[in-house]
Design a protein around this motif. Sequence first.
Motif, short mmCIF file in Angstrom:
data_model
loop_
_atom_site.label_atom_id
_atom_site.label_comp_id
_atom_site.label_asym_id
_atom_site.label_seq_id
_atom_site.Cartn_x
_atom_site.Cartn_y
_atom_site.Cartn_z
N MET A 15 0.60 1.59 -7.68
CA MET A 15 -0.22 1.09 -6.57
C MET A 15 -0.30 -0.42 -6.60
O MET A 15 -0.23 -1.08 -5.57
N THR A 16 -0.46 -1.02 -7.82
CA THR A 16 -0.55 -2.48 -7.92
C THR A 16 0.71 -3.12 -7.39
O THR A 16 0.66 -4.13 -6.68
N TRP A 17 1.87 -2.54 -7.72
CA TRP A 17 3.15 -3.08 -7.25
C TRP A 17 3.19 -3.09 -5.73
O TRP A 17 3.64 -4.04 -5.11
N ALA A 18 2.72 -2.02 -5.08
CA ALA A 18 2.72 -1.93 -3.63
C ALA A 18 1.81 -2.98 -3.01
O ALA A 18 2.14 -3.58 -1.98
N ALA A 67 2.97 5.18 -2.23
CA ALA A 67 2.68 4.89 -3.63
C ALA A 67 1.51 5.73 -4.14
O ALA A 67 1.50 6.17 -5.29
N ASN A 68 0.53 5.96 -3.28
CA ASN A 68 -0.64 6.75 -3.65
C ASN A 68 -0.26 8.19 -3.96
O ASN A 68 -0.91 8.86 -4.77
N ARG A 69 0.80 8.69 -3.31
CA ARG A 69 1.20 10.08 -3.49
C ARG A 69 2.36 10.24 -4.47
O ARG A 69 2.83 11.35 -4.70
N THR A 70 2.87 9.15 -5.00
CA THR A 70 4.03 9.22 -5.89
C THR A 70 3.63 9.76 -7.27
O THR A 70 2.62 9.34 -7.85
N CYS A 127 7.82 11.47 -4.25
CA CYS A 127 6.79 12.20 -3.52
C CYS A 127 7.43 12.82 -2.29
O CYS A 127 8.55 12.44 -1.90
N TYR A 128 6.74 13.75 -1.66
CA TYR A 128 7.32 14.50 -0.55
C TYR A 128 6.35 14.64 0.64
O TYR A 128 6.25 15.70 1.24
N PRO A 129 5.63 13.62 1.00
CA PRO A 129 4.68 13.78 2.12
C PRO A 129 5.42 13.94 3.45
O PRO A 129 6.43 13.27 3.69
#
Length: 249
Positions: A1-4, A21-24, A31-33
Amino acid sequence: MTWAWEQHLDPSDKLVLLALANRTNHETGVCYPGQKLLARECSMSDRSVRRHLKNLEDLGLIERRARMRKQGRGRTSDEYRIAFFQEDNLSTKSGPTVQTDTTNRTNLHDQPDTVVQTRTEREPEEETLAAAPQEKPSRKKDELFEAIASACGIDIRQLTGSSRGQLNKATKELRDIGAEPGEVEPKAKAYRKLYENAALTPSALVKHWPSLTVSKQQRQQPSDTCPECYQPWSDHDQQIHDLQAGRWR
């Protein structure tokens, strides 16, 4: 998340990157949203999500792989891997890969229940350029049509449906009998001379066309000639006068 958070992006692109990033899964980096889920979380339309995903992909911030349902029953949500977790060997793989529902335990509600096959193909772009409008072929000028309209005082730019139909009908009937555009105006003049108080319409012109005889242009008479035989007064012969006068009558 920090990287994003540290990426300098358009606000909407960054919001989509943060959602990914939150769902990775921090172990697998994937991730697969679904796009509808991303649209709901980012408060934007599906089309906007697709556009921002493409922007992130073009910038190299995410890697996207299409996934197919088992036994070829259509596509499912794509696999996303953000650049922070990408490895050189992952980006060089080619061909279909198999992904099971055990690869991303943090996103079980976004995973299919069965094993799915991934193919390295891009999702079709959301927008395609509209086909350039084709120019309509210019209509061939109908000289007979325009001649009849002009003789009847009709402005073809302001024709109604019914008046255009009458004009087309008159044009067809005159064309069928071999009428030429150059004959229309003399016939119209003859009509107005015979029917001074009647309006000239296309149908009236067609109806009286055979009876509208066009007289030959009268010869210009010099002032020093006889108006009946056209002999000069200085050399006027009565016998010739009688012959010539009869010819011009």
